[in-house]
Design a protein around this motif. Structure first.
Motif, PDB file in Angstrom:
ATOM      1  N   ASP A 131       0.830  -1.214   0.000  1.00 30.00           N
ATOM      2  CA  ASP A 131       0.000   0.000   0.000  1.00 30.00           C
ATOM      3  C   ASP A 131       0.858   1.255   0.000  1.00 30.00           C
ATOM      4  N   LEU A 132       1.944   1.209   0.792  1.00 32.11           N
ATOM      5  CA  LEU A 132       2.830   2.378   0.840  1.00 32.11           C
ATOM      6  C   LEU A 132       3.447   2.656  -0.533  1.00 32.11           C
ATOM      7  N   ILE A 133       3.900   1.603  -1.201  1.00 33.65           N
ATOM      8  CA  ILE A 133       4.518   1.779  -2.532  1.00 33.65           C
ATOM      9  C   ILE A 133       3.484   2.298  -3.530  1.00 33.65           C
ATOM     10  N   ASN A 134       2.275   1.744  -3.473  1.00 32.72           N
ATOM     11  CA  ASN A 134       1.233   2.205  -4.404  1.00 32.72           C
ATOM     12  C   ASN A 134       0.865   3.668  -4.146  1.00 32.72           C
ATOM     13  N   ASN A 135       0.788   4.063  -2.879  1.00 30.90           N
ATOM     14  CA  ASN A 135       0.476   5.453  -2.568  1.00 30.90           C
ATOM     15  C   ASN A 135       1.585   6.393  -3.030  1.00 30.90           C
ATOM     16  N   MET A 136       2.833   5.953  -2.836  1.00 33.19           N
ATOM     17  CA  MET A 136       3.948   6.794  -3.296  1.00 33.19           C
ATOM     18  C   MET A 136       3.948   6.915  -4.814  1.00 33.19           C
ATOM     19  N   ARG A 137       3.655   5.801  -5.521  1.00 35.29           N
ATOM     20  CA  ARG A 137       3.596   5.858  -6.982  1.00 35.29           C
ATOM     21  C   ARG A 137       2.481   6.794  -7.456  1.00 35.29           C
ATOM     22  N   ARG A 138       1.402   6.865  -6.679  1.00 35.55           N
ATOM     23  CA  ARG A 138       0.284   7.739  -7.041  1.00 35.55           C
ATOM     24  C   ARG A 138       0.575   9.191  -6.698  1.00 35.55           C
ATOM     25  N   ASP A 139       1.237   9.429  -5.587  1.00 44.95           N
ATOM     26  CA  ASP A 139       1.411  10.803  -5.115  1.00 44.95           C
ATOM     27  C   ASP A 139       2.627  11.504  -5.717  1.00 44.95           C
ATOM     28  N   ILE A 140       3.653  10.756  -6.085  1.00 48.67           N
ATOM     29  CA  ILE A 140       4.831  11.397  -6.680  1.00 48.67           C
ATOM     30  C   ILE A 140       4.526  11.671  -8.140  1.00 48.67           C
ATOM     31  N   LYS A 141       4.554  12.930  -8.490  1.00 47.61           N
ATOM     32  CA  LYS A 141       4.250  13.336  -9.858  1.00 47.61           C
ATOM     33  C   LYS A 141       5.553  13.751 -10.543  1.00 47.61           C
ATOM     34  N   LEU A 142       5.842  13.065 -11.631  1.00 56.82           N
ATOM     35  CA  LEU A 142       7.035  13.386 -12.425  1.00 56.82           C
ATOM     36  C   LEU A 142       6.568  13.768 -13.823  1.00 56.82           C
ATOM     37  N   ASN A 143       6.766  15.012 -14.168  1.00 53.99           N
ATOM     38  CA  ASN A 143       6.380  15.511 -15.487  1.00 53.99           C
ATOM     39  C   ASN A 143       7.620  16.052 -16.181  1.00 53.99           C
TER      40      ASN A 143
ATOM     41  N   THR B 189       9.068  18.094 -19.977  1.00 56.84           N
ATOM     42  CA  THR B 189       8.887  18.707 -21.287  1.00 56.84           C
ATOM     43  C   THR B 189      10.013  18.177 -22.157  1.00 56.84           C
ATOM     44  N   ALA B 190       9.672  17.278 -23.046  1.00 56.98           N
ATOM     45  CA  ALA B 190      10.688  16.577 -23.824  1.00 56.98           C
ATOM     46  C   ALA B 190      11.519  17.525 -24.678  1.00 56.98           C
ATOM     47  N   GLU B 191      10.916  18.604 -25.164  1.00 56.72           N
ATOM     48  CA  GLU B 191      11.660  19.509 -26.045  1.00 56.72           C
ATOM     49  C   GLU B 191      12.691  20.320 -25.283  1.00 56.72           C
ATOM     50  N   GLN B 192      12.351  20.713 -24.046  1.00 55.53           N
ATOM     51  CA  GLN B 192      13.264  21.569 -23.290  1.00 55.53           C
ATOM     52  C   GLN B 192      14.053  20.802 -22.241  1.00 55.53           C
ATOM     53  N   ASN B 193      13.820  19.495 -22.100  1.00 60.89           N
ATOM     54  CA  ASN B 193      14.533  18.655 -21.139  1.00 60.89           C
ATOM     55  C   ASN B 193      14.401  19.206 -19.716  1.00 60.89           C
ATOM     56  N   ILE B 194      13.223  19.665 -19.379  1.00 57.55           N
ATOM     57  CA  ILE B 194      12.948  20.155 -18.020  1.00 57.55           C
ATOM     58  C   ILE B 194      12.016  19.148 -17.349  1.00 57.55           C
ATOM     59  N   TYR B 195      12.428  18.670 -16.184  1.00 54.01           N
ATOM     60  CA  TYR B 195      11.646  17.684 -15.438  1.00 54.01           C
ATOM     61  C   TYR B 195      11.197  18.328 -14.123  1.00 54.01           C
ATOM     62  N   SER B 196       9.954  18.078 -13.766  1.00 51.60           N
ATOM     63  CA  SER B 196       9.415  18.593 -12.518  1.00 51.60           C
ATOM     64  C   SER B 196       8.958  17.423 -11.660  1.00 51.60           C
ATOM     65  N   ILE B 197       9.265  17.523 -10.378  1.00 53.45           N
ATOM     66  CA  ILE B 197       8.911  16.483  -9.411  1.00 53.45           C
ATOM     67  C   ILE B 197       8.052  17.141  -8.336  1.00 53.45           C
ATOM     68  N   ARG B 198       6.932  16.517  -8.022  1.00 53.80           N
ATOM     69  CA  ARG B 198       5.986  17.092  -7.061  1.00 53.80           C
ATOM     70  C   ARG B 198       5.461  15.963  -6.184  1.00 53.80           C
ATOM     71  N   TYR B 199       5.302  16.301  -4.920  1.00 50.91           N
ATOM     72  CA  TYR B 199       4.789  15.298  -3.972  1.00 50.91           C
ATOM     73  C   TYR B 199       3.921  16.001  -2.938  1.00 50.91           C
ATOM     74  N   ASN B 200       2.751  15.428  -2.658  1.00 52.98           N
ATOM     75  CA  ASN B 200       1.815  15.950  -1.672  1.00 52.98           C
ATOM     76  C   ASN B 200       1.846  15.064  -0.431  1.00 52.98           C
ATOM     77  N   SER B 201       1.886  15.732   0.723  1.00 50.68           N
ATOM     78  CA  SER B 201       1.925  14.983   1.974  1.00 50.68           C
ATOM     79  C   SER B 201       1.301  15.827   3.077  1.00 50.68           C
TER      80      SER B 201
END
Length: 534
Positions: A112-124, A126-138
């Motif tokens: 359950d912990l792993i599934n919740n982390m997979r759901r809550d960690i957002k990794l987006n 932009t392929a053209e600009q090679n910018i990655y954003s990481i977001r997590y709610n807690s």
């Protein structure tokens, strides 16, 4: 127009029916809205932490080392790491580093912990600009920041480690292949060397192969036979010349008085007698007995000397040797011809022996002519295997140099750079839940549900509101209508119901406004203030 009017009348009838059943709206809203708002108000606050990362894959070394080194596509590798960042092993590692695993005791809780982390960690990204954003709610701002920081570090380390691991794996594979091909090359060299040693006189492709050797022997035999013919011709000519030449001058009719140069055992005595005759002739005449006696003795010596020379000449003619005469009176032409004949005969003897030896070698080579194609095929197979193995070995050596150069180039900081645009910060305000939206939705649901129930009840238990409704629903003509005898009481009841409905709706609206205000001002319902008031 008639149809539109009927539709309007029908809608008007529905609205009146719902209005008559408005008590269901009151009941529904007071059952749904307070409970829903209480639930939303008690939802825990969520804090969001985020970070943005820029991956610079433009390297100056790559165009400079084009053709000298082999590069992986860094953009694809980073994208692959991003897609696999939320895999279970990585999430378990993040959970361990954030000490989230200490709160679970069973495998189901861990899942359950792993599934919740997979759901809550957002990794987006932009392929053209090679910018990655990481977001997590807690619910915990510190935990949100910590999870984002760990995820960011894991992303960078996996990207760099993946490159290094890929390079190390490639070099390890090439080294294993080089060792294998080196062993195969040594075995091929040993097989080829053993073949050359055992079949060196028959192996093709060298100066000592079968056909070259056979051709060389044939050419040498032809040259030898031609030389034999020349020497035979020269020998015959020399022998013919020797027939017309005398071995020694004067030996055919030797005369001691004509050829005194031939030395014999009588020469000294003849010289002494000739000297005595000269002395005696000074003292005596020719007829003096002493002179006659000496001359007779001298004639006898001449005869004996002539007989001796003749006997030597006979022996020389029979044996061909005139050595007993010394060099005096020997024919030089005869001697030279004799020497040439001896040389010719000696050379002929050597050449005949050589020709016989060459013929035997040619015969031996011709006996094995059937084995030559098989030997050639075997030699070609060995050479082909050796060349293929050698080319592969040299190519692998070259590839290893390229791999080493690529690894050194990738190890430089210029290849792929990670730049943190926005580092993960500690959130000071909650980012969720969006209670205003939820409050509005609950209010809408409450009134909507009440309207639906009122409409449904009005259709199940309809109320006739106008004469036209009787005509349209029952086909009964209406000749007139009678007013209620207590219309005022009915109007009073209607006003009271209207007041109750308005008060109920107003109360709910005020509560809604209060909740929205509290959420805007305090971020959530200030329950602690209510507690203080109580």
């Amino acid at each position: 127009m008639l149809g539109i009017q009927e539709a309007i009348d029908q809608i008007h009838t529905y609205v009146k029916g719902v209005w008559i059943k408005k008590r269901y709206i009151i009941i529904s809203t007071w059952l749904i809205c307070p409970l829903g708002w209480a639930y939303v108000a008690n939802l825990p606050d969520q804090y969001a932490s985020s970070a943005r990362l820029f991956v610079d894959t433009s390297s100056l070394l790559r165009p400079l080392l084009r053709g000298l080194a082999v590069y992986n596509n860094p953009s694809e590798q980073v994208n692959l790491v991003a897609r696999t960042l939320l895999s279970r092993p990585n999430l378990e590692k993040i959970a361990r580093e954030a000490d989230l695993d200490i709160t679970v005791t069973t495998q189901a809780e861990m899942d359950d912990l792993i599934n919740n982390m997979r759901r809550d960690i957002k990794l987006n990204s932009t392929a053209e600009q090679n910018i990655y954003s990481i977001r997590y709610n807690s619910p915990s701002p510190e935990l949100a920041q910590k999870i984002v920081q760990i995820t960011l570090n894991e992303f960078v380390e996996n990207s760099l480690g993946n490159n290094r691991q890929s390079s190390d794996s490639a070099e390890e594979f090439i080294n294993r292949q080089i060792e294998e091909y080196e062993q195969r090359l040594e075995e091929a060299e040993q097989r080829l060397a053993a073949f050359k040693v055992s079949r060196i006189d028959r192996a093709p492709g060298s100066s000592r192969d079968y056909y070259s050797q056979l051709q060389r022997q044939i050419s040498e035999l032809q040259s030898t036979e031609l030389r034999i013919l020349e020497l035979n011709s020269q020998l015959e000519a020399a022998k013919a010349q020797m027939i017309g030449e005398a071995p020694v001058f004067g030996l055919a009719a030797p005369d001691s008085r004509v050829a005194p140069s031939i030395s014999t055992k009588y020469d000294n005595r003849i010289a002494a007698l000739e000297s005595s005759i000269d002395d005696l002739l000074i003292q005596y005449t020719e007829i003096h007995p002493e002179v006659v006696k000496t001359k007779n003795l001298l004639e006898n010596l001449y005869d004996e000397r002539e007989a001796h020379i003749k006997s030597l000449s006979d022996v020389a003619e029979e044996t061909g040797s005139y050595s007993q005469f010394g060099n005096i009176n020997q024919n030089p032409v005869y001697q030279e011809l004799k020497l040439s004949v001896a040389q010719y005969e000696g050379q002929l003897s050597q050449l005949n022996v050589r020709a016989d030896n060459i013929r035997s070698k040619i015969a031996e080579l011709e006996k094995i002519v059937d084995l030559v194609p098989q030997i050639e095929a075997e030699a070609q197979g060995l050479n082909r295997d050796y060349e293929i193995t050698r080319e592969k070995y040299l190519e692998l050596i070259s590839r290893r140099e390229q791999a080493e150069l690529s690894r050194k180039a990738e190890a430089t900081s210029d290849d792929v750079q990670f730049r943190v645009i926005d580092p993960p910060t500690l959130p000071t305000k909650p980012s969720g839940p969006n209670r205003i939206l939820f409050y509005s939705m609950i209010l809408f649901v409450g009134f909507g549900t009440g309207l639906g129930i009122a409409f449904l009840v009005s259709q199940i238990n309809p109320v006739v509101l106008s004469p036209s409704q009787l005509v349209s629903n029952f086909g009964i003509p209406v000749f007139g209508k009678v007013s209620h005898i207590d219309a005022k009481a009915i109007a009073k009841v209607d006003r009271r119901r209207m007041l109750v409905f308005s008060a109920s709706s107003l109360a709910l609206l005020l509560i809604f406004i209060g909740l929205v205000y509290a959420d805007i001002v305090y971020g959530r319902l200030p329950i602690y203030l209510l507690g203080n008031l109580i």
